[in-house]
Enzyme design. Structure first.
Site, PDB file in Angstrom:
ATOM      1  N   TYR A 228     -16.131  -0.237  34.420  1.00 52.89           N
ATOM      2  CA  TYR A 228     -17.593  -0.099  34.495  1.00 52.89           C
ATOM      3  C   TYR A 228     -18.112   0.913  33.467  1.00 52.89           C
ATOM      4  O   TYR A 228     -19.035   0.624  32.699  1.00 52.89           O
ATOM      5  CB  TYR A 228     -18.016   0.340  35.920  1.00 52.89           C
ATOM      6  CG  TYR A 228     -19.445   0.817  35.919  1.00 52.89           C
ATOM      7  CD1 TYR A 228     -20.493  -0.098  35.893  1.00 52.89           C
ATOM      8  CD2 TYR A 228     -19.752   2.174  35.859  1.00 52.89           C
ATOM      9  CE1 TYR A 228     -21.806   0.321  35.819  1.00 52.89           C
ATOM     10  CE2 TYR A 228     -21.056   2.604  35.790  1.00 52.89           C
ATOM     11  CZ  TYR A 228     -22.077   1.677  35.772  1.00 52.89           C
ATOM     12  OH  TYR A 228     -23.377   2.101  35.675  1.00 52.89           O
TER      13      TYR A 228
ATOM     14  N   CYS B  26     -34.004 -16.352  44.072  1.00 51.77           N
ATOM     15  CA  CYS B  26     -32.917 -15.720  44.836  1.00 51.77           C
ATOM     16  C   CYS B  26     -32.403 -16.592  45.978  1.00 51.77           C
ATOM     17  O   CYS B  26     -33.146 -16.959  46.901  1.00 51.77           O
ATOM     18  CB  CYS B  26     -33.419 -14.383  45.376  1.00 51.77           C
ATOM     19  SG  CYS B  26     -32.213 -13.540  46.386  1.00 51.77           S
TER      20      CYS B  26
ATOM     21  N   ASP C 235     -20.751  -2.603  38.500  1.00 52.80           N
ATOM     22  CA  ASP C 235     -20.432  -1.675  39.592  1.00 52.80           C
ATOM     23  C   ASP C 235     -20.930  -2.285  40.908  1.00 52.80           C
ATOM     24  O   ASP C 235     -21.354  -3.442  40.948  1.00 52.80           O
ATOM     25  CB  ASP C 235     -21.052  -0.297  39.326  1.00 52.80           C
ATOM     26  CG  ASP C 235     -22.572  -0.329  39.415  1.00 52.80           C
ATOM     27  OD1 ASP C 235     -23.154  -1.438  39.479  1.00 52.80           O
ATOM     28  OD2 ASP C 235     -23.187   0.753  39.437  1.00 52.80           O
TER      29      ASP C 235
ATOM     30  N   GLU D 102     -23.262   8.629  33.339  1.00 52.84           N
ATOM     31  CA  GLU D 102     -22.631   7.556  34.109  1.00 52.84           C
ATOM     32  C   GLU D 102     -21.608   8.115  35.094  1.00 52.84           C
ATOM     33  O   GLU D 102     -21.492   7.644  36.214  1.00 52.84           O
ATOM     34  CB  GLU D 102     -21.955   6.528  33.180  1.00 52.84           C
ATOM     35  CG  GLU D 102     -22.941   5.627  32.465  1.00 52.84           C
ATOM     36  CD  GLU D 102     -23.769   4.757  33.417  1.00 52.84           C
ATOM     37  OE1 GLU D 102     -23.352   4.543  34.559  1.00 52.84           O
ATOM     38  OE2 GLU D 102     -24.853   4.315  33.006  1.00 52.84           O
TER      39      GLU D 102
HETATM   40 FE1  SF4 Z   1     -32.520  -8.775  46.129  1.00 44.46          FE
HETATM   41 FE2  SF4 Z   1     -34.671  -9.755  47.408  1.00 44.46          FE
HETATM   42 FE3  SF4 Z   1     -34.546  -9.781  44.742  1.00 44.46          FE
HETATM   43 FE4  SF4 Z   1     -33.009 -11.387  46.181  1.00 44.46          FE
HETATM   44  S1  SF4 Z   1     -35.250 -11.386  46.053  1.00 44.46           S
HETATM   45  S2  SF4 Z   1     -32.363 -10.182  44.419  1.00 44.46           S
HETATM   46  S3  SF4 Z   1     -32.513 -10.057  47.925  1.00 44.46           S
HETATM   47  S4  SF4 Z   1     -34.601  -7.953  46.067  1.00 44.46           S
END
Ligand code: SF4
Length: 359
Positions: free
Chosen positions: A123, A212, A141, A40
């Site tokens: 961390y 996401c 991190d 680490e």
């Molecule tokens: Fe990252 Fe794309 Fe996954 Fe969203 S979809 S967490 S931007 S890799």
């Protein structure tokens, strides 16, 4: 929706992705506290691929915390040479001494206790506690902050402690209590392999692509939010590659400040033109050598080298003459000087070849 609610549905897809995609790494296949800790510290600011060789060399030379506690500083820094951030190596040794001499060789096994070791912050303590001891604490991190802010669309400034604390506590609330090490490593692995920094994430390979927020809202490039970087100071330096009889001159850097205590080719800032005279080499033959640049966190060195061939072997106090073997094995030289290695090696080899011919 708060952060915790946005994170919760991402946990299972992440763990299952990690199960299928985790890289085999030496500190993963045998995750003793000592190996996890050393890995680490090496991995801070350095990619896994670059660390593998250093890790193997380090473990072969210093396989136990006792060996690390007792190794000579120059040998330790030589093992660290190329990884940079030499204070980390010194702190590793300080902490090893705490473990061996203050704790009777017993490795601290909780997050709280790990925090008392030199050089171990939030961390690293989280990473060791979760991976080596199965304690359910997050390890947050820069990689983790990046993937979490993108997943959740969080626009908090990640350099602010309150943003980090908020993300840390949301992660603590959602992490599977029986798999804390896998969860933390999965977040790190996603940041290292898929959700890459600088606008280059590979979303089509991501287990979170349908969850996401940054992908959905087109804000990947804007996340994570951090203040603009300060301009680095640029410093011109002249580096003297001083050769005599198959050896090159080295000096030790001061015990305080940048690259403290490491060895270097003598160098001065560009506004000092009388260096050779000060060192008693005013009449030495000289030749231009290569240029190089090195970027530190706050400063950038732009270096021009001069090859120097003095007639005598006297050196200023504390300097040494090093042959190729000593350069290789004995003196830790920071990679700021890597750009001069080929030139130095070439000169030393030439002298060796000439001497062999004359014999
Ligand atoms: Fe990252 Fe794309 Fe996954 Fe969203 S979809 S967490 S931007 S890799």
């Amino acid at each position: 929706m708060d952060l915790e609610e946005r994170l919760r549905p991402a946990v299972l897809p992440l763990i299952s992705w990690f199960h299928d995609n985790a890289r085999e790494l030496p500190w993963r296949s045998d995750p003793t506290p000592y190996r996890v800790w050393v890995s680490e510290i090496m991995l801070q600011q350095t990619r896994v691929a670059a660390v593998l060789g250093y890790f193997a060399r380090f473990m072969a030379a210093l396989p136990t915390v006792e060996a690390l506690a007792d190794v000579e500083e120059d040998e330790l820094l030589k093992l660290w040479q190329g990884l940079g951030y030499y204070n980390r190596a010194r702190n590793l040794q300080k902490a090893a001494r705490q473990i061996v001499y203050d704790r009777g060789g017993v490795f601290p096994d909780t997050y709280r206790e790990l925090l008392t070791l030199a050089g171990v912050g939030d961390y690293t303590a989280g990473a060791i506690a979760s991976i080596a001891f199965g304690e359910a604490v997050p390890a947050v991190d820069g990689n983790v902050l990046r993937v979490v802010t993108r997943l959740t669309g969080d626009t908090g400034d990640i350099t602010k402690p309150e943003t980090k604390a908020r993300i840390r506590s949301a992660l603590a609330a959602v992490m599977p209590q029986n798999l804390p090490g896998a969860f933390n490593q999965a977040l790190m692995e996603l940041g290292a392999l898929v959700c890459l920094p600088n606008g280059a994430p590979e979303c089509e390979r991501c287990p979170w692509q349908t969850l996401c927020a940054a992908r959905r809202e087109g804000t990947i490039d804007a996340l994570p939010v951090k203040p603009p970087k300060k301009q680095r100071k640029v410093e011109g330096r002249t580096v003297y590659l001083i050769f005599r009889a198959g050896k090159v001159a080295l000096r030790r850097r001061p015990d305080k400040g940048l690259l403290r205590g490491l060895w270097e080719f003598p160098n001065v800032t560009d506004d000092r033109e009388d260096a050779l005279a000060q060192w008693g080499m005013a009449d030495a033959a000289t030749l231009d050598g290569p240029r190089a640049r090195h970027i530190f966190t706050h400063i950038e060195w732009h270096m021009q080298s001069v090859q120097v061939f003095p007639s005598g072997e006297a050196l200023p106090e504390g300097w040494v003459w090093a042959d190729r073997a000593a350069l290789e094995e004995r003196y830790p030289i920071p990679n700021a000087f890597d750009g001069f290695r080929a030139c130095v090696e070439g000169q030393l080899r030439q002298t060796e070849a000439r001497e062999a011919w004359e014999l």
